[in-house]
Scaffold this motif. Sequence first.
Motif, PDB file in Angstrom:
ATOM      1  N   UNK A   8      -4.863 -26.656  40.225  1.00 19.45           N
ATOM      2  CA  UNK A   8      -6.105 -26.050  40.391  1.00 19.45           C
ATOM      3  C   UNK A   8      -6.833 -27.022  41.384  1.00 19.45           C
ATOM      4  N   UNK A   9      -7.744 -26.637  42.095  1.00 21.10           N
ATOM      5  CA  UNK A   9      -8.545 -27.374  42.981  1.00 21.10           C
ATOM      6  C   UNK A   9      -9.671 -28.273  42.108  1.00 21.10           C
ATOM      7  N   UNK A  10      -9.957 -29.437  42.424  1.00 24.29           N
ATOM      8  CA  UNK A  10     -10.724 -30.313  41.684  1.00 24.29           C
ATOM      9  C   UNK A  10     -12.248 -29.891  42.287  1.00 24.29           C
ATOM     10  N   UNK A  11     -12.282 -29.378  43.203  1.00 18.48           N
ATOM     11  CA  UNK A  11     -13.626 -29.198  43.898  1.00 18.48           C
ATOM     12  C   UNK A  11     -14.308 -28.013  43.161  1.00 18.48           C
ATOM     13  N   UNK A  12     -13.746 -27.027  42.569  1.00 19.70           N
ATOM     14  CA  UNK A  12     -14.121 -25.786  42.206  1.00 19.70           C
ATOM     15  C   UNK A  12     -14.677 -26.260  40.524  1.00 19.70           C
ATOM     16  N   UNK A  13     -15.859 -26.236  40.135  1.00 16.89           N
ATOM     17  CA  UNK A  13     -16.403 -26.462  38.907  1.00 16.89           C
ATOM     18  C   UNK A  13     -15.783 -25.388  37.889  1.00 16.89           C
ATOM     19  N   UNK A  14     -15.805 -25.700  36.668  1.00 21.15           N
ATOM     20  CA  UNK A  14     -15.659 -24.771  35.700  1.00 21.15           C
ATOM     21  C   UNK A  14     -16.532 -23.573  35.818  1.00 21.15           C
ATOM     22  N   UNK A  15     -16.323 -22.447  35.027  1.00 16.15           N
ATOM     23  CA  UNK A  15     -17.562 -21.562  34.802  1.00 16.15           C
ATOM     24  C   UNK A  15     -18.514 -22.019  34.008  1.00 16.15           C
ATOM     25  N   UNK A  16     -18.377 -23.023  32.914  1.00 15.06           N
ATOM     26  CA  UNK A  16     -19.367 -23.653  31.874  1.00 15.06           C
ATOM     27  C   UNK A  16     -20.161 -24.357  32.975  1.00 15.06           C
ATOM     28  N   UNK A  21     -25.481 -25.130  35.830  1.00 11.79           N
ATOM     29  CA  UNK A  21     -26.179 -25.405  37.171  1.00 11.79           C
ATOM     30  C   UNK A  21     -27.367 -24.189  37.279  1.00 11.79           C
ATOM     31  N   UNK A  22     -26.779 -22.823  37.017  1.00  9.45           N
ATOM     32  CA  UNK A  22     -27.704 -21.876  36.976  1.00  9.45           C
ATOM     33  C   UNK A  22     -28.856 -21.914  36.037  1.00  9.45           C
ATOM     34  N   UNK A  23     -28.640 -22.344  34.727  1.00  2.22           N
ATOM     35  CA  UNK A  23     -29.874 -22.605  34.010  1.00  2.22           C
ATOM     36  C   UNK A  23     -30.649 -23.522  34.311  1.00  2.22           C
TER      37      UNK A  23
END
Length: 153
Positions: A8-16, A21-23
Amino acid sequence: MANKTDKPSTALPTAKQVMEKVAQAEAERANEAMRREAAIAAEKKALIDKLQGPSGVSDEQAMERVAVIIQRAVSNGLTEVQVYRFPNTLCTDRGRAINQQERGWETTLTGVPKEIFEFWKRKLQPLGYKLYAQIVEFPDGVPGDVGITLKWG
């Protein structure tokens, strides 16, 4: 097409991480809104504090200002003009007596509005001018700003 050995791409953050970041962004927006509200409240308090003190305007200066206001209104065919608007917090009862049109409403005035009333009483009433005050806005159904109107017709 991806093969089974692709990681998996290391550039894509996890959902958590995305939710964190949203919070964080929401918290920053909330803090900014609170800062704006505090600044607005401080400005309003400073204005009210200023209006509660003496204006420093002499009777002669006030008479000159009134003459200009009246002349302008008359040239526009008016027989009355609102000469001042102020927050109801400059009334000792937050404008209740004015709203109820009670006798003695003028005793609830403080600061600059009180000065205006006293100037009218001393200088303009003897010349036949009338003065009245009324609540001019009702935010959420509650009395808000007060308007002072000078009438000659």
